[in-house]
Design an enzyme around this catalytic site. Sequence first.
Site, mmCIF file in Angstrom:
data_model
loop_
_atom_site.group_PDB
_atom_site.id
_atom_site.type_symbol
_atom_site.label_atom_id
_atom_site.label_comp_id
_atom_site.label_asym_id
_atom_site.label_seq_id
_atom_site.Cartn_x
_atom_site.Cartn_y
_atom_site.Cartn_z
ATOM 1 N N GLY A 124 0.816 -1.205 0.000
ATOM 2 C CA GLY A 124 0.000 0.000 0.000
ATOM 3 C C GLY A 124 0.851 1.256 0.000
ATOM 4 N N SER A 125 0.373 2.261 0.685
ATOM 5 C CA SER A 125 1.004 3.583 0.613
ATOM 6 C C SER A 125 2.376 3.665 1.267
ATOM 7 C CB SER A 125 0.081 4.638 1.225
ATOM 8 O OG SER A 125 -1.073 4.793 0.420
ATOM 9 N N THR A 126 2.772 2.647 2.040
ATOM 10 C CA THR A 126 4.139 2.685 2.579
ATOM 11 C C THR A 126 5.167 2.638 1.448
ATOM 12 O OG1 THR A 126 4.201 0.267 2.867
ATOM 13 C CG2 THR A 126 3.469 1.588 4.746
ATOM 14 N N LYS B 295 5.132 4.348 -1.116
ATOM 15 C CA LYS B 295 5.320 5.686 -1.679
ATOM 16 C C LYS B 295 6.667 6.291 -1.297
ATOM 17 C CE LYS B 295 0.353 6.558 -2.026
ATOM 18 N NZ LYS B 295 -0.842 7.138 -1.378
#
Length: 490
Positions: free
Chosen positions: A222-224, A226
Amino acid sequence: MNKPLRRIAIFCGFLILALLVRANWLQYVQADSLKSNENNRRVNIARYAAPRGDITVGGTPITGSTETKSNGLNDLKYKRTYKDGPMWAPVTGYASQAFGGNFLEGVEDGILTGNDDRLFFRNTLDMLTGKPKQGGNVVTTLNLAAQKAAYDGLKTRGKGAVVALEPATGKILALASYPSYDPSSIAGSSNADGEAWKKLRKENNPSDPMLNRALRETYPPGSTFKVVTAAAALENGKYTSADQRTDSPLPWTMPGTNTQLTNENNIPCKNVSMREALRMSCNTVFGKIGADLGNDKMLEEAEKFGFNEEQFTPVRSNASVFSKDMNKSQTALSSIGQFNTAATPLQMAMVVSAIANDGKLMKPYMVDKVQSPSLDTLEQTAPEELSRPLSSENAQILQSMMQTVVQDGTGKNAQIPGVTVGGKTGTAQHGLNNSEKPYAWFISYAKTDKGFPVAVAVVVEDSDANRGDISGGGLAAPIARAVMKAVTDK
């Protein structure tokens, strides 16, 4: 010598030669296959004839041995015991009279049983002096307080894993997985041990307590992820500072499709800086960065952090995945931690560890040294640089962005008074058409006046939580905070 006697002598000579060839064939050529033959109990009898050496944490054994009271053939004298077995099972693994061993018990079996070649002279001397054979010890890098904080935090959430590293060295400080099991329950060879084994197997226990989620499970990050995309943007010169405005239209349609990439809760992400994009977790900003950089550059950066390669700690960790040969829209989705991107908790701890260590990724390891029975050091692990995913300057830019996430963004639950914390939340969709409850992620590091003592990755599979309540900041960040606090309070 008459002819009959000569024939008998030659025949006897051939018999002696055949005997010598056969003996050498058995002892040398076939030694390994005979040793591993499942019908050869001598190896197991020898392995459990004496107490195993210990696996230690902070100078204290977390394993032991006890005399076997009774088993079928009554020839396996000692069996393994464990202190706080479920908490340490992802580290120790099991040593079982019936089922063998895994993890540190398996990898370091030679030292623990005393059969390692490095103990040959010690064993020879003990044999001559009549001393019983003894196993050596395995001294780990684990931190008791950090491990307890990780395990206790996971118990309140149902399923998940935690990995904590010391960024400057790569030492593993915590490695927790939940649900877990007590290796003592399968250490013997009795019917009870056999029944316990059956109950722990995945086919009989859907929660799969023997799965080491920290090393052997890959999740969509997920957004980790990014932070990896931000590192790629900085390393490739697409953006040169945290506060430079990005070229990020809203709405943004993924290349080659009619599909718009959306942001959670319609957050205002148009042309914001990377700092703001990380603080608010803007899909459009980082998805477009990934598409603009392209698959090759994103792949190169991901692999510098360790993706697409197994890690050995010395226990093997599954390879995390960032795919090759993706089109721009697939690369966009992968750059926000979705599509085919998958990571172990160890991998994401390595990512944040490299950022905290000013761009230098150290090889993760959990064995500090191995010792002889007399506590002499046989081998000491030296910290080893694995790669340089980003420059020191760019790592510090990314640190400042992650600190903003914790100070004024989605990671506020990780704040620790008197300690600088940087982090990134993630809520990873999975299942067909995202039908399953998302995974909650949090990656972070703590900084004190003595440097960066710890980097942490937490993933939570909370099947009991309401879907709308699942978030990295809500479920995973408090666990990370507890682990960081356990390390920084020393």
